[in-house]
Design an enzyme around this catalytic site. Structure first.
Site, short mmCIF file in Angstrom:
data_model
loop_
_atom_site.label_atom_id
_atom_site.label_comp_id
_atom_site.label_asym_id
_atom_site.label_seq_id
_atom_site.Cartn_x
_atom_site.Cartn_y
_atom_site.Cartn_z
N ARG A 164 -10.06 30.29 -71.67
CA ARG A 164 -9.16 30.33 -70.51
C ARG A 164 -7.71 30.57 -70.96
O ARG A 164 -6.77 29.99 -70.43
CB ARG A 164 -9.22 29.01 -69.71
CG ARG A 164 -10.55 28.72 -69.06
CD ARG A 164 -10.91 29.72 -67.97
NE ARG A 164 -12.03 29.28 -67.18
CZ ARG A 164 -13.32 29.47 -67.53
NH1 ARG A 164 -13.63 30.10 -68.65
NH2 ARG A 164 -14.28 29.03 -66.74
N SER A 236 -12.57 25.36 -61.01
CA SER A 236 -12.32 24.25 -61.94
C SER A 236 -10.84 23.89 -61.91
O SER A 236 -10.00 24.76 -62.13
CB SER A 236 -12.65 24.66 -63.38
OG SER A 236 -13.96 25.14 -63.46
N GLU A 332 -6.50 23.52 -65.47
CA GLU A 332 -6.90 24.91 -65.66
C GLU A 332 -6.20 25.76 -64.60
O GLU A 332 -5.89 26.93 -64.82
CB GLU A 332 -8.42 25.01 -65.51
CG GLU A 332 -9.02 26.26 -66.09
CD GLU A 332 -9.48 27.23 -65.03
OE1 GLU A 332 -9.78 28.37 -65.37
OE2 GLU A 332 -9.52 26.86 -63.85
N1 EPU Z 1 -21.45 17.87 -65.07
C1 EPU Z 1 -21.60 16.59 -64.60
N2 EPU Z 1 -20.97 16.26 -63.42
C2 EPU Z 1 -20.26 17.14 -62.70
C3 EPU Z 1 -20.10 18.46 -63.21
C4 EPU Z 1 -20.72 18.80 -64.40
O1 EPU Z 1 -22.24 15.75 -65.21
O2 EPU Z 1 -19.75 16.78 -61.63
C5 EPU Z 1 -22.18 18.24 -66.30
C6 EPU Z 1 -23.39 19.12 -65.94
O3 EPU Z 1 -24.50 18.36 -65.64
C7 EPU Z 1 -23.58 19.93 -67.20
C8 EPU Z 1 -22.17 20.09 -67.72
O4 EPU Z 1 -21.38 19.08 -67.11
O5 EPU Z 1 -24.31 19.22 -68.15
C9 EPU Z 1 -21.59 21.47 -67.46
O6 EPU Z 1 -21.52 21.73 -66.07
P1 EPU Z 1 -21.47 23.22 -65.47
O7 EPU Z 1 -22.51 24.07 -66.08
O8 EPU Z 1 -21.42 23.11 -63.99
O9 EPU Z 1 -20.12 23.82 -66.02
P2 EPU Z 1 -18.67 23.24 -66.31
O10 EPU Z 1 -18.50 23.07 -67.78
O11 EPU Z 1 -18.41 22.06 -65.45
C10 EPU Z 1 -17.62 25.61 -66.68
C11 EPU Z 1 -16.50 26.47 -66.15
C12 EPU Z 1 -16.84 27.01 -64.78
C13 EPU Z 1 -18.12 27.83 -64.88
C14 EPU Z 1 -19.23 26.93 -65.44
C15 EPU Z 1 -20.51 27.67 -65.68
C16 EPU Z 1 -14.46 25.57 -67.13
C17 EPU Z 1 -13.18 24.85 -66.89
N3 EPU Z 1 -15.27 25.69 -66.08
O12 EPU Z 1 -17.74 24.48 -65.82
O13 EPU Z 1 -15.79 27.89 -64.39
O14 EPU Z 1 -18.49 28.35 -63.63
O15 EPU Z 1 -18.81 26.38 -66.72
O16 EPU Z 1 -20.43 28.40 -66.84
O17 EPU Z 1 -14.70 26.01 -68.25
C18 EPU Z 1 -13.75 28.04 -63.19
O18 EPU Z 1 -13.21 28.32 -64.27
O19 EPU Z 1 -13.07 27.96 -62.12
C19 EPU Z 1 -15.17 27.76 -63.16
C20 EPU Z 1 -15.79 27.38 -62.05
#
Ligand code: EPU
Length: 336
Positions: A164, A236, A332
């Site tokens: 990012r 995010s 972010e």
């Molecule tokens: N998780 C939780 N609780 C929550 C959210 C997530 O326990 O409320 C856990 C999930 O169970 C999973 C892990 O966290 O084990 C990762 O969750 P997820 O795959 O939803 O992705 P993220 O790391 O929360 C990132 C990006 C998103 C992108 C997703 C999918 C960042 C800041 N965010 O989120 O990007 O869509 O991966 O690849 O890196 C954005 O930048 O606006 C965005 C939505």
């Protein structure tokens, strides 16, 4: 002569739906507008390039010039049997670009389906999802240098992409207007479907093609992320923090199941959404601001939230996570 609008409401120009006003606002559809702004010394005052407004939180009225890119066009610049190079105007909507690529059987950006915003903003924060980042496909970025008044081009490595992050958020911050982004895609079938959510979603199908992968991503996003047209949000709100393996071990002592991704021998990245959920914020409402009930990384505007309400909630989350886990969350979203 360029037509600048005064005292312009940005409510419909930011996906948080915050009602602030810009003292000046200009839409540009071609380079002539930027040249004219340069000649009129408009760039000597405060300005901000606003794409889809899907990654900003305006905290006040904006006392300066908002530049709103609306230049359009997707062209094939080079093509051979294996790859295609596209030049895309900054004002194109990102998901239209993904749809175009999928319809034409160009592989590489399908995992980035349904990310809101314009392509001009995509290199700035190096958008990413489901194991792919836009930096994997960007070949060049063209931009108007507001100091020299000239169009310049950077290649992929000059853009200094990180998680990012890019040169456009650092050395070139507030100095440029992205005009075109060049992305190179593959014409040879290949997929990136190892990311947990996609793997699970694709278990439901027998054959895979680009459209099926795009639809799987769209399904996952629709199930987890709020649609900004219905409930204000900017995706995010925080970055996923990078922490030491030592700290990870301490967290694992209490929560063996903590999800993480290796960064290098000493560090891992852990999901901010997980930390926020563990601190009890998921689905929480505070006035008109809230934490999304399906993805705790997303802060939402339940109605007429002010930016202060959103920031207060964000500060509370940051303080609690610092206190509970010793981790400093960084936003972010671009706070202006
Ligand atoms: N998780 C939780 N609780 C929550 C959210 C997530 O326990 O409320 C856990 C999930 O169970 C999973 C892990 O966290 O084990 C990762 O969750 P997820 O795959 O939803 O992705 P993220 O790391 O929360 C990132 C990006 C998103 C992108 C997703 C999918 C960042 C800041 N965010 O989120 O990007 O869509 O991966 O690849 O890196 C954005 O930048 O606006 C965005 C939505």
């Amino acid at each position: 002569m360029v037509s600048i609008q005064k005292n312009f409401s940005l409510k419909n120009y930011n996906t948080f739906g915050i009602n602030v006003f810009a003292s000046s606002f200009i839409e540009y559809t071609n380079i002539n507008t930027l040249n004219e702004l340069f000649i009129n010394e408009a760039f000597n005052s405060i300005f901000f390039v606003l794409g889809g407004g899907s990654n900003v939180l305006f905290t006040n009225n904006f006392n300066g010039l908002i530049i709103y890119p609306q230049n359009k066009g997707i062209e094939i610049i080079e093509e051979n049997n294996e790859t295609v190079l596209l030049r895309i105007a900054a004002g194109e909507e990102w998901d239209k670009v993904v749809e175009y690529a999928v319809n034409n059987l160009f592989y590489g950006i399908e995992n980035l389906s349904l990310i809101p915003g314009n392509i001009g903003a995509a290199p700035i924060q190096n958008i990413g999802a489901y194991g792919i980042e836009i930096k994997d496909s960007i070949k060049y970025v063209d931009f108007f240098n507001t100091i020299s008044g000239k169009i310049e081009q950077l290649n992929n490595s000059d853009c200094k992409f990180g998680y990012r992050d890019s040169i456009f958020k650092n050395e070139l911050k507030n100095k440029i207007v992205v005009t075109n982004v060049y992305i190179q895609l593959s014409k040879v079938e290949n997929y990136h479907i190892d990311y947990g959510n996609i793997k699970d979603e694709l278990k439901k199908v027998e054959v895979i093609n680009l459209k099926i992968v795009r639809d799987a991503v769209i399904n996952i996003r629709k199930n987890k992320l709020p649609d900004p047209a219905i409930i204000g949000n900017a995706g995010s709100f925080f970055k996923n923090p990078i922490i030491s393996k030592q700290l990870l071990k301490e967290i694992q002592a209490d929560f063996a199941e903590v999800p993480y991704y290796d960064i290098d021998v000493c560090q891992v990245k852990i999901p901010a959404g997980w930390l926020i959920e563990k601190c009890g914020f998921k689905g929480m409402k505070k006035g008109n601001a809230g934490v999304h009930d399906k993805q705790a990384l997303v802060l939402v505007n339940h109605g007429n939230a002010t930016s202060n309400e959103i920031l207060e909630l964000s500060d509370e989350i940051i303080a609690k996570i610092q206190n509970r886990f010793g981790i400093s969350l960084e936003t972010e979203v671009n706070i202006i």
